[in-house]
Design an enzyme around this catalytic site. Sequence first.
Site, PDB file in Angstrom:
ATOM      1  N   ILE A   8       1.343  -1.286  -0.284  1.00  0.00           N
ATOM      2  CA  ILE A   8      -0.327  -0.109  -0.287  1.00  0.00           C
ATOM      3  C   ILE A   8       0.711   1.357   0.052  1.00  0.00           C
ATOM      4  CG2 ILE A   8      -2.401  -0.909   1.312  1.00  0.00           C
ATOM      5  CD1 ILE A   8      -1.097   0.282   3.457  1.00  0.00           C
ATOM      6  N   ALA A  11       9.009   2.857  -0.486  1.00  0.00           N
ATOM      7  CA  ALA A  11      10.012   3.990  -0.500  1.00  0.00           C
ATOM      8  C   ALA A  11      11.086   2.931  -1.230  1.00  0.00           C
ATOM      9  CB  ALA A  11       9.591   4.792   0.734  1.00  0.00           C
ATOM     10  N   SER A  12      12.347   4.237  -0.405  1.00  0.00           N
ATOM     11  CA  SER A  12      13.600   3.648  -0.806  1.00  0.00           C
ATOM     12  C   SER A  12      14.206   2.506  -0.406  1.00  0.00           C
ATOM     13  CB  SER A  12      14.749   5.232  -0.607  1.00  0.00           C
ATOM     14  OG  SER A  12      14.341   4.919   0.329  1.00  0.00           O
ATOM     15  N   ALA A  14      12.029   0.888   1.973  1.00  0.00           N
ATOM     16  CA  ALA A  14      10.933  -0.258   2.619  1.00  0.00           C
ATOM     17  C   ALA A  14       9.736  -0.274   2.406  1.00  0.00           C
ATOM     18  CB  ALA A  14      10.738   0.070   3.998  1.00  0.00           C
ATOM     19  N   ASP A 165      10.546  13.903   8.642  1.00  0.00           N
ATOM     20  CA  ASP A 165      10.305  13.149   7.005  1.00  0.00           C
ATOM     21  C   ASP A 165       8.322  13.820   6.536  1.00  0.00           C
ATOM     22  OD1 ASP A 165      10.451  12.716   4.422  1.00  0.00           O
ATOM     23  OD2 ASP A 165      10.199  10.014   4.873  1.00  0.00           O
TER      24      ASP A 165
END
Length: 313
Positions: A8, A11-12, A14, A165
Site C-alpha cells: 500500500i 519508499a526507498s 522499505a 520527514d
Amino acid sequence: SNFDHKAIATASVAQVYRGTLLSGEKVAIKVLRPNIEKLLFKDFKFFFWLSKVIEFFYPKLKRFKFPEMVKSFADSSINEVDLKLEASSANELNENFLNVNFFKVPKVFWKFTSKNVLTLEYIEGVRIDKIKDINPNKISIKKITKLASEVFFLQVFRDGFFHADLHPGNIFVDKKGVLVAIDFGIMGRLKNKDRKFLAELLINLLDKNFSAVTKLHYDYDMLGPNVHHDLLTQEIRSISTPIIDKPIGQISLANLMGEILSLSNKFDIKIQPKFALLQKTMVMAEGIARELNPNANMWELTKPLVEKWIKEN
C-alpha cells in the site's frame, strides 16, 4: 490471520503492507528492502569521502562543515534500517503527546516487530493534502492548519524531538479531525540551547529586530572575531525585508534562514550542521501549511507559543 501481498506504500528503504492480526486488529506492516543497510552505508561512505575532498581543494568551504552534515544525515538514517529503532521513535513521540487530544501516533505491536519488520496500528484516515477533496464542509481547514502548526511547535521547542520527514504522505487526518503521523524512520533532536537560539531567531526575524539577529549569532559563537556587526545587520535586513513583507501565506522562514546562512562566505558565519535536518523539515512543514491554507502563516500562528516558551525558559 491475513497478509495482503500488494504493497500500500513504497519508499526507498522499505514497503508497507496491510494485514490483520489473529485478534482481529488491522495493522500496517513495514518490511525493509533486502541489503538496504549495505547500500546506504556505501552511499554515506561516498558522500563523506566527497565532503573531505571538497574541503581539501576548497579550504574556504570548511565553514560549512560538510563532513559533520553528512554524519548528521547518516545518523538520522540509522533508524530507517533498524525498524526496532523506528518503533522506539514512534513510542517516544507517542509518550510526548499523551495529553494532546488532536495528535496521535499509531500503536506499536512489539510482539510482531524486529529489525526488519515493523507492525503498527493501521490508520483509517485521509492524507492531509487531500482533506479538501473529502467532506469539505465538515473539516475546518483553518483549524487543521493551526493544529498542525502547534504540533510542529511542540515537537521542535517543547520536546526537542521532531518528525523530520513531514511530507504530506506521512500525515493523516482521521474522521474525528485528529492529526496522525506515520513513518518515524527519520527523526531529529535539538538540545535546549539550540531550541533557545532558534526561538529567539524566529521571533526577532518576525519582529524585524535585525540587530538582535546579529547579536544572537555572536552570542551563539557563530561569528568570527573580525565580523563588522553593523554591516552584517544591514545585509540581514536587505535579504529579510523582501521575504517578511510578502503576503502572509508566502513568507518562508526556512528559506530566510537559508539566505542568512548564504552570508557565511562574506561574514565568516560558522554553519551549524545540526540545523540542516530541521531546515529541511521546516521547508516541508511550510509547504504543507501553504497548500492547506494559502492565507495562513504557521510561524504567525505559533508566535504566541514561541514567545511564551522563551519567557518560561
